[in-house]
Design a protein around this motif. Structure first.
Motif, PDB file in Angstrom:
ATOM      1  N   ALA A 253       0.837  -1.203   0.000  1.00  0.00           N
ATOM      2  CA  ALA A 253       0.000   0.000   0.000  1.00  0.00           C
ATOM      3  C   ALA A 253       0.877   1.261   0.000  1.00  0.00           C
ATOM      4  N   VAL A 254       1.999   1.210   0.732  1.00  0.00           N
ATOM      5  CA  VAL A 254       2.919   2.358   0.736  1.00  0.00           C
ATOM      6  C   VAL A 254       3.558   2.509  -0.641  1.00  0.00           C
ATOM      7  N   LEU A 255       3.996   1.388  -1.193  1.00  0.00           N
ATOM      8  CA  LEU A 255       4.657   1.432  -2.500  1.00  0.00           C
ATOM      9  C   LEU A 255       3.750   2.060  -3.558  1.00  0.00           C
ATOM     10  N   VAL A 256       2.495   1.682  -3.545  1.00  0.00           N
ATOM     11  CA  VAL A 256       1.539   2.226  -4.530  1.00  0.00           C
ATOM     12  C   VAL A 256       1.461   3.751  -4.388  1.00  0.00           C
ATOM     13  N   GLN A 257       1.390   4.199  -3.138  1.00  0.00           N
ATOM     14  CA  GLN A 257       1.293   5.646  -2.886  1.00  0.00           C
ATOM     15  C   GLN A 257       2.560   6.387  -3.305  1.00  0.00           C
ATOM     16  N   ILE A 258       3.703   5.792  -2.995  1.00  0.00           N
ATOM     17  CA  ILE A 258       4.991   6.451  -3.281  1.00  0.00           C
ATOM     18  C   ILE A 258       5.232   6.511  -4.779  1.00  0.00           C
ATOM     19  N   LYS A 259       4.825   5.453  -5.485  1.00  0.00           N
ATOM     20  CA  LYS A 259       4.995   5.458  -6.948  1.00  0.00           C
ATOM     21  C   LYS A 259       4.159   6.563  -7.569  1.00  0.00           C
ATOM     22  N   ARG A 260       2.973   6.745  -7.032  1.00  0.00           N
ATOM     23  CA  ARG A 260       2.098   7.820  -7.517  1.00  0.00           C
ATOM     24  C   ARG A 260       2.784   9.175  -7.328  1.00  0.00           C
ATOM     25  N   MET A 261       3.567   9.291  -6.260  1.00  0.00           N
ATOM     26  CA  MET A 261       4.276  10.553  -5.995  1.00  0.00           C
ATOM     27  C   MET A 261       5.527  10.692  -6.857  1.00  0.00           C
TER      28      MET A 261
ATOM     29  N   MET B 253      12.963   0.750  -4.302  1.00  0.00           N
ATOM     30  CA  MET B 253      13.664  -0.535  -4.439  1.00  0.00           C
ATOM     31  C   MET B 253      13.113  -1.513  -3.405  1.00  0.00           C
ATOM     32  N   THR B 254      13.084  -2.795  -3.767  1.00  0.00           N
ATOM     33  CA  THR B 254      12.650  -3.839  -2.842  1.00  0.00           C
ATOM     34  C   THR B 254      13.802  -4.803  -2.571  1.00  0.00           C
ATOM     35  N   ILE B 255      14.031  -5.079  -1.294  1.00  0.00           N
ATOM     36  CA  ILE B 255      14.949  -6.155  -0.912  1.00  0.00           C
ATOM     37  C   ILE B 255      14.065  -7.314  -0.490  1.00  0.00           C
ATOM     38  N   THR B 256      14.111  -8.413  -1.247  1.00  0.00           N
ATOM     39  CA  THR B 256      13.165  -9.507  -1.000  1.00  0.00           C
ATOM     40  C   THR B 256      13.774 -10.869  -1.281  1.00  0.00           C
ATOM     41  N   ASN B 257      13.180 -11.872  -0.654  1.00  0.00           N
ATOM     42  CA  ASN B 257      13.613 -13.246  -0.895  1.00  0.00           C
ATOM     43  C   ASN B 257      12.893 -13.840  -2.107  1.00  0.00           C
ATOM     44  N   VAL B 258      11.896 -13.124  -2.615  1.00  0.00           N
ATOM     45  CA  VAL B 258      11.100 -13.674  -3.717  1.00  0.00           C
ATOM     46  C   VAL B 258      11.081 -12.704  -4.899  1.00  0.00           C
ATOM     47  N   PRO B 259      12.108 -12.785  -5.741  1.00  0.00           N
ATOM     48  CA  PRO B 259      12.091 -11.943  -6.947  1.00  0.00           C
ATOM     49  C   PRO B 259      10.889 -12.376  -7.785  1.00  0.00           C
ATOM     50  N   GLY B 260      10.197 -11.439  -8.363  1.00  0.00           N
ATOM     51  CA  GLY B 260       8.971 -11.793  -9.083  1.00  0.00           C
ATOM     52  C   GLY B 260       7.752 -11.606  -8.211  1.00  0.00           C
ATOM     53  N   SER B 261       7.951 -11.358  -6.916  1.00  0.00           N
ATOM     54  CA  SER B 261       6.826 -11.062  -6.020  1.00  0.00           C
ATOM     55  C   SER B 261       6.258  -9.678  -6.352  1.00  0.00           C
ATOM     56  N   THR B 262       5.119  -9.366  -5.775  1.00  0.00           N
ATOM     57  CA  THR B 262       4.443  -8.109  -6.082  1.00  0.00           C
ATOM     58  C   THR B 262       5.337  -6.898  -5.795  1.00  0.00           C
ATOM     59  N   LEU B 263       5.928  -6.860  -4.610  1.00  0.00           N
ATOM     60  CA  LEU B 263       6.769  -5.704  -4.265  1.00  0.00           C
ATOM     61  C   LEU B 263       7.989  -5.609  -5.169  1.00  0.00           C
ATOM     62  N   SER B 264       8.477  -6.751  -5.598  1.00  0.00           N
ATOM     63  CA  SER B 264       9.635  -6.769  -6.486  1.00  0.00           C
ATOM     64  C   SER B 264       9.249  -6.263  -7.875  1.00  0.00           C
ATOM     65  N   ARG B 265       8.105  -6.706  -8.389  1.00  0.00           N
ATOM     66  CA  ARG B 265       7.667  -6.282  -9.726  1.00  0.00           C
ATOM     67  C   ARG B 265       7.334  -4.798  -9.769  1.00  0.00           C
ATOM     68  N   GLU B 266       6.787  -4.294  -8.697  1.00  0.00           N
ATOM     69  CA  GLU B 266       6.280  -2.921  -8.739  1.00  0.00           C
ATOM     70  C   GLU B 266       7.331  -1.861  -8.402  1.00  0.00           C
ATOM     71  N   ALA B 267       8.443  -2.262  -7.788  1.00  0.00           N
ATOM     72  CA  ALA B 267       9.483  -1.276  -7.464  1.00  0.00           C
ATOM     73  C   ALA B 267      10.415  -1.089  -8.664  1.00  0.00           C
ATOM     74  N   ASP B 268      11.142   0.028  -8.683  1.00  0.00           N
ATOM     75  CA  ASP B 268      12.074   0.287  -9.788  1.00  0.00           C
ATOM     76  C   ASP B 268      13.212  -0.727  -9.791  1.00  0.00           C
TER      77      ASP B 268
END
Ligand code: F6R
Length: 357
Positions: free
Chosen positions: A112-120, A125-140
């Protein structure tokens, strides 16, 4: 597959040295440089402030990561709980860079934060164990953790992997900025991996300690100062989520401002003593709780221990000690849950990834 292990959690605790070594390998460029998309270091270096957004254990990793980004890379950093940030946003700096930390990459609060920040229009960037996850796909940008699937609900190897990648990222930016690191990053991380291995070989000791401290207790307190405070919070979360013992992590200096009222005869107080500049102060806090009847467990650094300390962790570079000092706390939590016949891998009321706000 958990193979010969009774629980995924124990297997994943044991995998931590392998994970650290794997991260070093995966991010090892040619020569001595670190393999990170150059646009990441450029983007972060242009930022006047980094905002780390995360939940739970990943939030605790973010707190340690703030220290790395400020102390190694020299970039002011704030850490925020995703569900709070989203509905109570602080005043932002002019050129913020947003860093999302999430094992699963699916946590709805962070998304929800990522969606808002992208709009701004700010970089993410996402640090994640699951590349291809939602947060990974949606971050730069994405930095993978390479920890392998984490099955136990209680996060262990993902936390240490997050710390390793955050340290590596901070070291990379420092080198890019021409700042001098006072240590050889790769060498010190290799020492960390060995130190974790040493602790994983002492399971019997931590099982005994867990029995001694947690068998009959209603509550437990974890204290520390500076980086040890953040690890104390993580230790408390591990214990409460799988053993259902009420546990809280506190800054040592805050005890006397209220919490010390809760200390009774036999209350377990686990104190981390790994940070040189607050060594005397946290030991003072231990004395204060002992005077009120607490049952103290002091975890200090090998070679710097004092008489009466309960156990030590092998010496590593001070800034990297959270990767090591968390391991005894993970093992203590594991054995506490086991002794209380709790479902270690699937604690009540919890889901591995929380996909609703
Ligand atoms: C605790 C734990 C949770 C998660 C939190 C965030 O052991 O696993 O606190 O850390 O739900 O999850 P991720 O990192 O997937 O965003």
């Amino acid at each position: 597959e958990k193979g010969s292990y009774a629980h995924y959690m124990l297997k994943e605790i044991d995998e931590q040295p392998i994970v650290i070594r794997r991260i070093l390998e995966k991010y090892q460029g040619e020569n001595e440089d670190i393999l990170i998309d150059p646009n990441i270091r450029i983007g972060m270096n242009q930022a006047d402030r980094i905002y780390i957004i995360a939940a739970g254990t990943s939030y605790h990793a973010g707190l340690v990561g703030k220290g790395y980004l400020e102390k190694l890379a020299g970039i002011p950093t704030e850490v925020h709980i995703a569900s709070e940030f989203n509905y109570n946003m602080p005043l932002l700096s002019e050129n913020p860079f947003f860093l999302f930390i999430s094992q699963s990459g699916e946590t709805a609060d962070s998304r929800a934060v990522l969606v808002q920040i992208k709009r701004m229009g700010f970089p993410t960037m996402t640090i994640t164990n699951v590349p291809g996850s939602t947060l990974s796909r949606e971050a730069d940008f994405t930095l993978p953790l390479y920890a392998g699937p984490e099955i136990a609900v209680a996060s262990t190897k993902a936390y240490t992997a997050q710390l390793a990648v955050l340290a590596l990222l901070a070291a990379d930016i420092a080198i890019y900025k021409g700042l001098k690191l006072d240590f050889n990053f790769k060498q010190e991380m290799a020492i960390v991996a060995n130190a974790i291995e040493t602790l994983c070989d002492q399971k019997d000791r931590f099982r005994e300690l867990s029995q001694e401290y947690f068998t009959n207790t209603r509550n437990a307190f974890f204290i520390g100062r500076s980086a040890d405070y953040y690890v104390a919070m993580e230790g408390a979360l591990k214990l409460k989520e799988i053993s259902y013992i009420q546990a809280e992590g506190f800054a040592g200096g805050e005890l006397k401002h209220g919490t010390i009222a809760l200390i009774e005869d036999g209350t377990p107080v686990i104190a981390l003593v790994t940070q040189n500049n607050v060594d005397g102060l946290i030991r003072g806090n231990v004395q204060e709780v002992v005077a009120r009847g607490a049952h103290p467990m002091v975890i200090s650094i090998e070679g710097q221990e004092e008489k009466g300390d309960t156990c030590t962790i092998p010496a590593v570079h001070e800034i990297l000690s959270p990767l090591v000092s968390v391991v005894p706390l993970q093992l203590l939590a594991y054995y506490a849950a086991l002794q209380r016949n709790c479902d270690v891998d699937k604690p009540r009321n919890l889901a591995k990834s929380v996909t609703v706000e």
